[in-house]
Design an enzyme around this catalytic site. Sequence first.
Site, short mmCIF file in Angstrom:
data_model
loop_
_atom_site.label_atom_id
_atom_site.label_comp_id
_atom_site.label_asym_id
_atom_site.label_seq_id
_atom_site.Cartn_x
_atom_site.Cartn_y
_atom_site.Cartn_z
CD GLU A 58 28.43 22.95 42.54
OE1 GLU A 58 29.23 22.96 41.59
OE2 GLU A 58 27.74 23.93 42.84
CB CYS B 209 32.56 37.74 33.26
SG CYS B 209 34.28 38.16 32.98
CB CYS C 291 32.42 45.06 29.87
SG CYS C 291 33.63 43.75 29.62
CB CYS D 53 30.09 43.75 34.26
SG CYS D 53 30.99 42.90 35.55
CB CYS E 299 36.73 44.96 35.80
SG CYS E 299 37.44 43.85 34.57
FE1 SF4 Z 1 34.24 40.54 33.11
FE2 SF4 Z 1 35.47 42.77 33.84
FE3 SF4 Z 1 33.86 42.81 31.75
FE4 SF4 Z 1 32.88 42.50 34.23
S1 SF4 Z 1 33.88 44.30 33.40
S2 SF4 Z 1 32.28 41.36 32.39
S3 SF4 Z 1 34.48 41.30 35.18
S4 SF4 Z 1 35.76 41.67 31.95
#
Ligand code: SF4
Length: 483
Positions: free
Chosen positions: A68, A224, A231, A234, A240
Amino acid sequence: MSQLRAAVGGLRRSGPATHRFGDPAEVEALRGSLLAWYDRCKRDLPWRTLAAAEPDADRRAYAVWVSEIMLQQTQVATVVDYYNRWIEKWPTLQALARASLEEVNELWAGLGYYSRGKRLQEAASKVVSELAGRMPRTAEDLQKLLPGVGRYTAGAIASISYGQATGVVDGNVIRVLCRLRCIGADSSSPAVIDQLWDMANALVDRSRPGDFNQALMELGATVCVPKAPLCGECPVKQHCQARRRVEKELASASQKLFGKPAPVPDVEDCGVGGCPLCPPAAEPWDSSLGVTNFPRKAAKKPPRAVRTATCVLERRGCHGAPEYLLVQRPSSGLLAGLWEFPSVPLAQGLQEEEQKEALADHLQAWTGRPVAAGGLRLIGEVVHIFSHIHQTYVVYSLPLDGDVALDPALSPSRWVTEEEFHASAVSTAMKKVLKACEKRRGMESSPGKGSKRKRGARRQGAGSLCPGTQLSLRAFLRAPTAP
Ligand code: SF4
């Protein structure tokens, strides 16, 4: 700021759903999707392997702690090699507690933000000497008892090593949460940071807190991402709000195109009426940015410009190989304890001759004898950006003939070969400085590339010195200045 905090506090309890995770079923679904994705897609990283396999809690916490600290401000790809070498050299807290600052700086050289390594070693010494070698067992105690361990690092160690259900907020988490909940207020403001910590603590999975936190950070690092988030891939896209907003904007635009009335805003929507978590009125939603409207930060102060004259002082060592003088920086402050070429800060607007005078005076302290400013040769400028400093090194070189007795009463100094230089605790900036000198030397020694003046100087040197012998300071001063 207190008004913003109060307003945000109110929102936590009753504000628009856009900015909250108010539905327990949604929280459960988000946790499940994120963890399933993490199990499938997580990167294979040495600290993860260690944390998963190590049965001893102190060793596990140590392994996570080192990773970390190294990962702060530094990319994973850069850290892996440093991490492996560190753990091989100091596999336990006890081993690290016995290390010297010099050893730590040598291993850390090139990783940047050098105070991190120093503080890690100091904190390990504290655990060994004051806590009987036992790492504190909660995030609160880790933060309270270990120097250099802030709220984020404490949460990461406690959740990953001990399974404490506590959230983490780092740059990746800020980005993901701000997008998931359309938070467009300044994400570096204390009020927004408080809100994000509350959110992270509420979201963290109770049975797999370490994996959940790593999954959230992994999502920010790989999907992201800041500029072009993926997206479509995702795992939490259905939760989201930023994506939802983009979809609505597109739907609205296409309705307008076909002359249909714009959709009625959802009662849960936000974005108007001075909401403290929405983008400020002066910087409203920008359709061309899509989800990257979030997060937003107040403009950073530009880095301070600093100019420093530095001299690559060179002599011939045994076997004729060049050796360079390195001096050690003070043990506190920027680049604490690292080695560098003798350097002196420059006042604004100094001309070359004045810079040389200042540098020659400074060098005299190291060489113990007068240094003629005229012997210094300008190599060029090397720029290095530290987080808050725009540093320009004005690089000079000075070849010395004969030996120079170094004064032990001054700060530590030593002559090093090129190989020793690269194995020393030197900053990346100093490596760039030496590279600039070597590049200049290479240009001058490569036939056809040097100027007439340089070729002339080389001919003169070749006639008066042994092959491979560097032009001495005296010879350099005798060298013709024009062909
Ligand atoms: Fe990021 Fe939302 Fe796109 Fe997912 S859907 S990558 S959380 S902006």
